[in-house]
Write a protein that holds these residues in place. Sequence first.
Motif, PDB file in Angstrom:
ATOM      1  N   CYS A  23       0.844  -1.199   0.000  1.00  0.00           N
ATOM      2  CA  CYS A  23       0.000   0.000   0.000  1.00  0.00           C
ATOM      3  C   CYS A  23       0.882   1.254   0.000  1.00  0.00           C
ATOM      4  O   CYS A  23       1.758   1.385   0.857  1.00  0.00           O
ATOM      5  CB  CYS A  23      -0.892  -0.037   1.238  1.00  0.00           C
ATOM      6  SG  CYS A  23      -1.802   1.478   1.521  1.00  0.00           S
ATOM      7  N   ALA A  25       0.264   4.165   0.924  1.00  0.00           N
ATOM      8  CA  ALA A  25       0.026   5.085   2.047  1.00  0.00           C
ATOM      9  C   ALA A  25       0.636   4.586   3.347  1.00  0.00           C
ATOM     10  O   ALA A  25       1.133   5.373   4.139  1.00  0.00           O
ATOM     11  CB  ALA A  25      -1.474   5.321   2.215  1.00  0.00           C
ATOM     12  N   CYS A  26       0.627   3.254   3.577  1.00  0.00           N
ATOM     13  CA  CYS A  26       1.125   2.745   4.870  1.00  0.00           C
ATOM     14  C   CYS A  26       2.223   1.695   4.707  1.00  0.00           C
ATOM     15  O   CYS A  26       2.858   1.309   5.679  1.00  0.00           O
ATOM     16  CB  CYS A  26      -0.027   2.167   5.688  1.00  0.00           C
ATOM     17  SG  CYS A  26      -0.691   0.644   4.990  1.00  0.00           S
ATOM     18  N   CYS A  38      -4.667  -0.415   0.628  1.00  0.00           N
ATOM     19  CA  CYS A  38      -5.200  -1.424   1.544  1.00  0.00           C
ATOM     20  C   CYS A  38      -6.560  -0.963   2.088  1.00  0.00           C
ATOM     21  O   CYS A  38      -6.850   0.240   2.084  1.00  0.00           O
ATOM     22  CB  CYS A  38      -4.218  -1.710   2.682  1.00  0.00           C
ATOM     23  SG  CYS A  38      -4.146  -0.420   3.934  1.00  0.00           S
ATOM     24  N   CYS A  41      -6.610   1.890   4.794  1.00  0.00           N
ATOM     25  CA  CYS A  41      -6.291   3.223   4.240  1.00  0.00           C
ATOM     26  C   CYS A  41      -7.449   3.717   3.364  1.00  0.00           C
ATOM     27  O   CYS A  41      -7.763   4.910   3.382  1.00  0.00           O
ATOM     28  CB  CYS A  41      -4.984   3.201   3.454  1.00  0.00           C
ATOM     29  SG  CYS A  41      -3.529   3.115   4.517  1.00  0.00           S
TER      30      CYS A  41
HETATM   31 ZN   LIG Z   1      -2.520   1.207   3.708  1.00  0.00          ZN
END
Ligand SMILES: [Zn+2]
Length: 239
Positions: A23, A25-26, A38, A41
């Motif tokens: 992912c 973002a994370c 994910c 997120c």
């Molecule tokens: Zn994520």
Amino acid sequence: MPKRNQIQHLWDSCIQFFYPGSCPACGQRLLGDEQLLCSPCLSRLACTGHESMETNPLETRMKAHLPLQRAAALLRFTQTGVAQKLLHQLKYHHRPEIGQFLGRLGGQKFAGHPVLKEADCIVPVPLHPAKQKQRGYNQSMMIASGLNEARKIEIRADLIVKTEASNSQTRKNRLSRWENIRQSFALDPRCQQDANLRNRHFLVVDDVVTTGATAVSCCRELLQLPGARVSFFAVAHPE
Ligand SMILES: [Zn+2]
């Protein structure tokens, strides 16, 4: 000797090779049915809700500067939010597919909204050619192509040109920064003669709108075309 951005691209490609399903973002590994982002997120993406509002703060602010049809943004931008992380990866870590993902999401949300329904030509905010060469793509073009999946309308990336790189803006005061941005976009002079560009409704598309100076400048350039109407869409807006 390779430039810094080439090393960055190489590093990003290595990360993608070894962790293809992570992912952006994370960094967590994606599960079977997760697409790009994910599930946690995706659920944390803060939407503006503009698609169900009569008008919205972005539209009100922009209409104070120019005769605009509609304006809307998909996500609320905060310094620590998922939208910020995605846009950072999109712009600085060679992840063009994030732009398409966000554009597609915008297309789904705004398919029935006038900002998308009434426009007949998408115009991505241009990058300076040197910046585009360095990045490898224009992130607004990626968003435009994602939007285009929901509503098939012409995309014209050749109407407005960015004439100055304008990278020393932090030292300028607010007023001269606006002036600087205003002067750094120009309508391609060949457009004035193009009969296909008369009486069109343009949708200017950008990644994030902060002061609004870039958005207003690009819309203003297009309004020079005969019979032009202009709307604006951004992926993220701080509100
Ligand atoms: Zn994520």
